[in-house]
Each structure stands twice: as structure tokens, then as C-alpha cells.
Design an enzyme around this catalytic site. Sequence first.
Site, mmCIF file in Angstrom:
data_model
loop_
_atom_site.group_PDB
_atom_site.id
_atom_site.type_symbol
_atom_site.label_atom_id
_atom_site.label_comp_id
_atom_site.label_asym_id
_atom_site.label_seq_id
_atom_site.Cartn_x
_atom_site.Cartn_y
_atom_site.Cartn_z
ATOM 1 N N HIS A 16 -23.274 46.269 -42.484
ATOM 2 C CA HIS A 16 -22.290 45.351 -41.888
ATOM 3 C C HIS A 16 -21.112 45.160 -42.850
ATOM 4 O O HIS A 16 -19.954 45.206 -42.448
ATOM 5 C CB HIS A 16 -22.911 43.964 -41.646
ATOM 6 C CG HIS A 16 -24.003 43.905 -40.622
ATOM 7 N ND1 HIS A 16 -25.202 43.287 -40.865
ATOM 8 C CD2 HIS A 16 -24.066 44.344 -39.330
ATOM 9 C CE1 HIS A 16 -25.968 43.344 -39.787
ATOM 10 N NE2 HIS A 16 -25.309 43.987 -38.837
ATOM 11 N N LYS A 40 -32.657 33.915 -29.384
ATOM 12 C CA LYS A 40 -33.124 35.068 -30.165
ATOM 13 C C LYS A 40 -34.029 34.643 -31.316
ATOM 14 O O LYS A 40 -34.560 35.496 -32.027
ATOM 15 C CB LYS A 40 -31.927 35.845 -30.729
ATOM 16 C CG LYS A 40 -31.500 37.018 -29.853
ATOM 17 C CD LYS A 40 -30.665 37.996 -30.666
ATOM 18 C CE LYS A 40 -30.308 39.249 -29.894
ATOM 19 N NZ LYS A 40 -29.468 40.159 -30.692
ATOM 20 N N ARG A 89 -24.320 53.542 -35.555
ATOM 21 C CA ARG A 89 -25.138 54.180 -36.573
ATOM 22 C C ARG A 89 -25.594 55.563 -36.129
ATOM 23 O O ARG A 89 -25.566 56.516 -36.868
ATOM 24 C CB ARG A 89 -26.377 53.327 -36.887
ATOM 25 C CG ARG A 89 -26.080 52.150 -37.754
ATOM 26 C CD ARG A 89 -27.198 51.162 -37.741
ATOM 27 N NE ARG A 89 -27.319 50.535 -36.430
ATOM 28 C CZ ARG A 89 -28.034 49.472 -36.179
ATOM 29 N NH1 ARG A 89 -28.756 48.935 -37.112
ATOM 30 N NH2 ARG A 89 -28.066 48.949 -34.967
ATOM 31 N N SER A 127 -30.827 44.897 -39.646
ATOM 32 C CA SER A 127 -31.343 43.606 -40.105
ATOM 33 C C SER A 127 -32.864 43.575 -39.979
ATOM 34 O O SER A 127 -33.559 43.056 -40.852
ATOM 35 C CB SER A 127 -30.724 42.466 -39.288
ATOM 36 O OG SER A 127 -29.329 42.467 -39.443
#
Length: 157
Positions: A16, A40, A89, A127
Site C-alpha cells: 500500500h 468487516k 497485484r 493485509s
Amino acid sequence: MKILYPGSFDPLTLGHLDLIERASKVFGEVIVAVLQNPQKNPTFSLEERLRQIATSTEHIKKLRIISFDGLTVTCAREHNVDLILRGLRAMSDFEYELQIAHTNSTLSNEFETVFLATAAHHSFLSSSVVKEVARFGGNISHMVPEIVAKDLIKHFN
Ligand code: ADP
């Protein structure tokens, strides 16, 4: 041009951060928008994520960090940005990101979505992978900024 970089950043990784640094060289102003999203069930609170990002980006000029809840296009409109930034990615990101970009374009034609490719050496980072390594006591120093590494170690101890 002003660009909005929305995400959960739970937590911020070096992937990030690399994207933020590169975007800030290309665009006039970068706004990092941290999604609150309590559904979440984030590992780090909104305040912790905002602090992690603020501390890790002190060296970057023309950067703002905000939080938002709800639709990205609503946030983009409120902050009067020109573009929305997302990172890619691998092919696995592409389908999902394209779906979001198309959805956003049906909600508003005010913004274009711009994709930046992840630096190759950070393309394995997410993450969730970082949290998995931290949970089992692995070395995360090459994956996240220092403050995030400290927070992760504290969280999983
Ligand atoms: P979200 O829940 O919105 O996917 P993330 O925090 O996981 O939030 O990701 C925010 C953005 O950062 C997404 O565009 C994602 O593709 C991008 N991103 C995630 N990991 C990396 C990485 N290692 N390098 C560059 N960009 C990344």
C-alpha cells in the site's frame, strides 16, 4: 489532479505504502480514504489504522488521510476528486477490481478509476497474509511499516 485511494488498510502494508508514494509523484494530491466498515470486523480500529497510515506517510507531501463509510463514489464526490486509485497485484485482483470500477462507473460518471501495478517485490503482500504470519510469530519486518509491525506484535501477543 486529485486522486482518492480507498481501502480497508487493515493494516497498511509496504505494498500500500509503495502505491501511495508512487501515486504522490504522479498526481497533484493523494487522499487515502480508510473504510470504516464495522461489518468487516477489522483487526485494527479506525483510529489505529489512521494513526498507522499518518505515521508511515509523514515523509510524503500533498497527502491527506480521511475515513469514510458507505460508497466510494459518495466519498469521491464529497472530496471533489478527479480519479479513484486502486492497486493491481495479479490477475486474481483484476476481475474483482474491474467489477468494482464498472459498478462505480454506473453509479457516477464523474470519476475515472486508475490502476497502478504493485511493485513486483510487494506483489505477494496482502493485509490478511501479513496478519497470518504475525499471528504465528513470523518475521513481518519486510512486509509492513515499523509502527504496523509493532501494533501487530502487540495485537497477537
Ligand atoms: P479493500 O478491502 O478495499 O480491498 P485493501 O486494503 O485490501 O482494501 O486494498 C486497498 C487497495 O490496495 C486495493 O486496490 C488493493 O488492490 C491494493 N493493494 C492491496 N495490497 C497491495 C499491495 N501489496 N501492493 C499494492 N497495492 C495493494
